[in-house]
Motif scaffolding. Structure first.
Motif, PDB file in Angstrom:
ATOM      1  N   ILE A  89       0.835  -1.207   0.000  1.00 33.18           N
ATOM      2  CA  ILE A  89       0.000   0.000   0.000  1.00 33.18           C
ATOM      3  C   ILE A  89       0.865   1.250   0.000  1.00 33.18           C
ATOM      4  O   ILE A  89       0.623   2.197  -0.758  1.00 33.18           O
ATOM      5  N   ARG A  90       1.894   1.272   0.843  1.00 32.25           N
ATOM      6  CA  ARG A  90       2.734   2.470   0.952  1.00 32.25           C
ATOM      7  C   ARG A  90       3.480   2.762  -0.340  1.00 32.25           C
ATOM      8  O   ARG A  90       3.504   3.903  -0.822  1.00 32.25           O
ATOM      9  N   HIS A  91       4.122   1.768  -0.906  1.00 34.32           N
ATOM     10  CA  HIS A  91       4.974   2.005  -2.066  1.00 34.32           C
ATOM     11  C   HIS A  91       4.173   2.072  -3.365  1.00 34.32           C
ATOM     12  O   HIS A  91       4.400   2.966  -4.189  1.00 34.32           O
ATOM     13  N   ALA A  92       3.259   1.149  -3.560  1.00 38.80           N
ATOM     14  CA  ALA A  92       2.532   1.101  -4.829  1.00 38.80           C
ATOM     15  C   ALA A  92       1.440   2.156  -4.913  1.00 38.80           C
ATOM     16  O   ALA A  92       1.363   2.921  -5.880  1.00 38.80           O
ATOM     17  N   LEU A  93       0.591   2.226  -3.875  1.00 39.22           N
ATOM     18  CA  LEU A  93      -0.580   3.092  -3.950  1.00 39.22           C
ATOM     19  C   LEU A  93      -0.335   4.507  -3.430  1.00 39.22           C
ATOM     20  O   LEU A  93      -0.825   5.475  -4.013  1.00 39.22           O
ATOM     21  N   VAL A  94       0.429   4.635  -2.356  1.00 35.27           N
ATOM     22  CA  VAL A  94       0.662   5.962  -1.786  1.00 35.27           C
ATOM     23  C   VAL A  94       1.781   6.688  -2.524  1.00 35.27           C
ATOM     24  O   VAL A  94       1.634   7.836  -2.942  1.00 35.27           O
ATOM     25  N   GLU A  95       2.917   6.012  -2.704  1.00 36.23           N
ATOM     26  CA  GLU A  95       4.071   6.655  -3.358  1.00 36.23           C
ATOM     27  C   GLU A  95       4.015   6.554  -4.880  1.00 36.23           C
ATOM     28  O   GLU A  95       4.769   7.233  -5.576  1.00 36.23           O
ATOM     29  N   GLY A  96       3.156   5.697  -5.409  1.00 34.37           N
ATOM     30  CA  GLY A  96       3.008   5.598  -6.859  1.00 34.37           C
ATOM     31  C   GLY A  96       4.106   4.819  -7.550  1.00 34.37           C
ATOM     32  O   GLY A  96       4.283   4.937  -8.763  1.00 34.37           O
ATOM     33  N   ASP A  97       4.847   3.988  -6.819  1.00 37.53           N
ATOM     34  CA  ASP A  97       5.936   3.203  -7.410  1.00 37.53           C
ATOM     35  C   ASP A  97       5.367   1.888  -7.939  1.00 37.53           C
ATOM     36  O   ASP A  97       5.620   0.807  -7.400  1.00 37.53           O
ATOM     37  N   TRP A  98       4.621   2.000  -9.042  1.00 41.97           N
ATOM     38  CA  TRP A  98       3.854   0.854  -9.529  1.00 41.97           C
ATOM     39  C   TRP A  98       3.520   1.082 -10.993  1.00 41.97           C
ATOM     40  O   TRP A  98       3.198   2.190 -11.411  1.00 41.97           O
ATOM     41  N   ASP A 131       0.997  11.565   3.728  1.00 39.59           N
ATOM     42  CA  ASP A 131       0.953  10.197   3.220  1.00 39.59           C
ATOM     43  C   ASP A 131       0.193   9.253   4.152  1.00 39.59           C
ATOM     44  O   ASP A 131      -0.421   8.282   3.695  1.00 39.59           O
ATOM     45  N   GLU A 132       0.241   9.520   5.454  1.00 42.38           N
ATOM     46  CA  GLU A 132      -0.451   8.644   6.399  1.00 42.38           C
ATOM     47  C   GLU A 132      -1.963   8.693   6.176  1.00 42.38           C
ATOM     48  O   GLU A 132      -2.647   7.680   6.339  1.00 42.38           O
ATOM     49  N   SER A 133      -2.484   9.844   5.803  1.00 44.29           N
ATOM     50  CA  SER A 133      -3.919   9.956   5.541  1.00 44.29           C
ATOM     51  C   SER A 133      -4.312   9.173   4.294  1.00 44.29           C
ATOM     52  O   SER A 133      -5.361   8.518   4.255  1.00 44.29           O
ATOM     53  N   ILE A 134      -3.450   9.236   3.275  1.00 48.63           N
ATOM     54  CA  ILE A 134      -3.727   8.476   2.044  1.00 48.63           C
ATOM     55  C   ILE A 134      -3.595   6.986   2.322  1.00 48.63           C
ATOM     56  O   ILE A 134      -4.385   6.169   1.827  1.00 48.63           O
ATOM     57  N   PHE A 135      -2.599   6.599   3.130  1.00 51.50           N
ATOM     58  CA  PHE A 135      -2.441   5.193   3.496  1.00 51.50           C
ATOM     59  C   PHE A 135      -3.691   4.698   4.220  1.00 51.50           C
ATOM     60  O   PHE A 135      -4.196   3.602   3.933  1.00 51.50           O
ATOM     61  N   ALA A 136      -4.194   5.490   5.149  1.00 52.29           N
ATOM     62  CA  ALA A 136      -5.384   5.089   5.905  1.00 52.29           C
ATOM     63  C   ALA A 136      -6.583   4.901   4.974  1.00 52.29           C
ATOM     64  O   ALA A 136      -7.402   3.985   5.187  1.00 52.29           O
ATOM     65  N   PHE A 137      -6.699   5.721   3.944  1.00 50.26           N
ATOM     66  CA  PHE A 137      -7.804   5.603   2.982  1.00 50.26           C
ATOM     67  C   PHE A 137      -7.775   4.222   2.323  1.00 50.26           C
ATOM     68  O   PHE A 137      -8.796   3.523   2.267  1.00 50.26           O
ATOM     69  N   TYR A 138      -6.607   3.820   1.824  1.00 54.26           N
ATOM     70  CA  TYR A 138      -6.501   2.512   1.170  1.00 54.26           C
ATOM     71  C   TYR A 138      -6.579   1.368   2.178  1.00 54.26           C
ATOM     72  O   TYR A 138      -7.165   0.316   1.901  1.00 54.26           O
ATOM     73  N   ASP A 139      -5.989   1.566   3.347  1.00 50.78           N
ATOM     74  CA  ASP A 139      -5.939   0.515   4.361  1.00 50.78           C
ATOM     75  C   ASP A 139      -7.344   0.105   4.803  1.00 50.78           C
ATOM     76  O   ASP A 139      -7.600  -1.071   5.103  1.00 50.78           O
ATOM     77  N   GLN A 140      -8.268   1.048   4.836  1.00 52.01           N
ATOM     78  CA  GLN A 140      -9.637   0.758   5.249  1.00 52.01           C
ATOM     79  C   GLN A 140     -10.429   0.005   4.179  1.00 52.01           C
ATOM     80  O   GLN A 140     -11.470  -0.582   4.480  1.00 52.01           O
TER      81      GLN A 140
END
Length: 335
Positions: A89-98, A131-140
């Motif tokens: 989630i952090r690297h692919a979805l939040v940081e866009g390394d995907w 980034d933590e807010s975006i991570f929480a969005f996907y994590d949920q």
């Protein structure tokens, strides 16, 4: 690094030295599949790999302390699903390394880029959520068993038909509450000068020579652009510009306009931007408000912070810059 080869002996005889009889060479890779119940495995350096779209780690296999495998790259998803999911989630979805084809991901990246550009224009770093807010969005929203790009694709293939907007970020999600009150019209994409339309770009980097607003001027139009038209800056920076101009005045004059921000706002509210040179309009309005005359030579625009002075970039053939600077008349003379 490959472990050393082993030798197994059927009999050991010790005389002046230790000898092994009936000896045969044993390759370490033969041992591992036969001793699964005896070997110990450890893992290190879990990390995201864009090409694999998965979290990988290095595996070490030992038998009674003797290394069979020292550094084998393995997929970490089956070993620690929770950590692998977090890193995905952090690297692919939040940081866009995907590298992916999903429309929601492209739309999310586009919206995030737009908000980051708005931050550059407004010279703020508090509009986009962290980034933590975006991570929480996907994590949920993403199930616990999605630990890699392959797992995500399999899950999303079904989920998108039931909830197509489940993973689509909105401006309400990406903008910090109470921090998004920026009018994009105050930071336009173009500048109109005597019938000529010129593109604008924005940089928020105090260490850069182009910090602030940059206007691109085609070389054939360079002498058609009046320098004084840029004195007013873009609307979003105009109040800060006027405050800085008043503060640049000599102290005996400046003390008549305290508090400076209040006088700057009141003066701007009473004058028409672009109708005449900024310093002329500002001097006249301050005199109306206070009765104090500001001599023209008392103004010192050269002392303004660099980001409040427009950068002029002259574009030549093949859209390549041929010169740039903050003094338009000097560039016109030079070219």
């Amino acid at each position: 690094k490959k472990p050393p080869r082993w030798v197994m002996a059927a009999e050991l005889v010790e005389t002046s030295r230790l000898w092994g009889r009936v000896a045969g060479r044993v390759e370490p890779e033969w041992v591992e599949p036969l001793a699964q119940h005896l070997v110990k495995r450890s893992y290190s350096e879990p990390h995201w790999e864009k090409k694999q779209a998965a979290v990988m780690a290095y595996e070490k296999v030992t038998l009674y302390g003797v290394p069979l495998v020292t550094s084998r790259k393995v997929n970490f998803g089956r070993i620690d699903p929770a950590l692998s999911r977090e890193l995905f989630i952090r690297h692919a979805l939040v940081e866009g390394d995907w590298q992916t084809h999903h429309p929601f991901w492209r739309d999310n990246e586009k919206l995030r880029t737009e908000i980051e550009e708005l931050e550059n224009r407004a010279r703020r770093r508090d509009i986009l959520v962290d980034d933590e807010s975006i991570f929480a969005f996907y994590d949920q929203r993403i199930p616990a068993d999605v630990v890699s790009g392959r797992h995500f694709d399999a899950w999303w293939k079904k989920a998108r038909h039931e909830q197509p907007d489940l993973l689509t970020l909105t401006r309400e999600v990406l903008v910090n509450a109470g921090r998004g009150g920026v009018d994009e019209a105050d930071f336009p994409d173009e500048w109109q000068a005597d019938g000529v339309t010129l593109p604008l770009t924005y940089t928020f980097d105090p260490t850069a020579a182009t910090d602030g607003v940059t206007v691109d001027i085609p070389l054939p139009l360079l002498n058609q652009v009046p320098a004084e038209s840029f004195d007013w800056q873009v609307p979003g920076l105009r109040e800060e510009l006027v405050i800085a101009l008043i503060r640049s005045l000599p102290k005996p004059i400046r003390r008549n306009f305290v508090p400076v921000p209040d006088h700057a706002r009141a003066a701007l509210a009473a004058i028409t931007p672009g109708a005449e040179p900024l310093l002329d309009a500002l001097s006249r309005q301050l005199r109306r408000m206070t009765g104090v005359t500001v001599p023209r030579e008392a103004w010192e625009p050269a002392k303004l912070p660099p980001h409040l002075r427009v950068t002029f970039r002259v574009i030549g053939d093949a859209d390549k810059p041929v010169a740039e600077g903050k003094d338009l008349p000097a560039l016109q003379r030079q070219l």
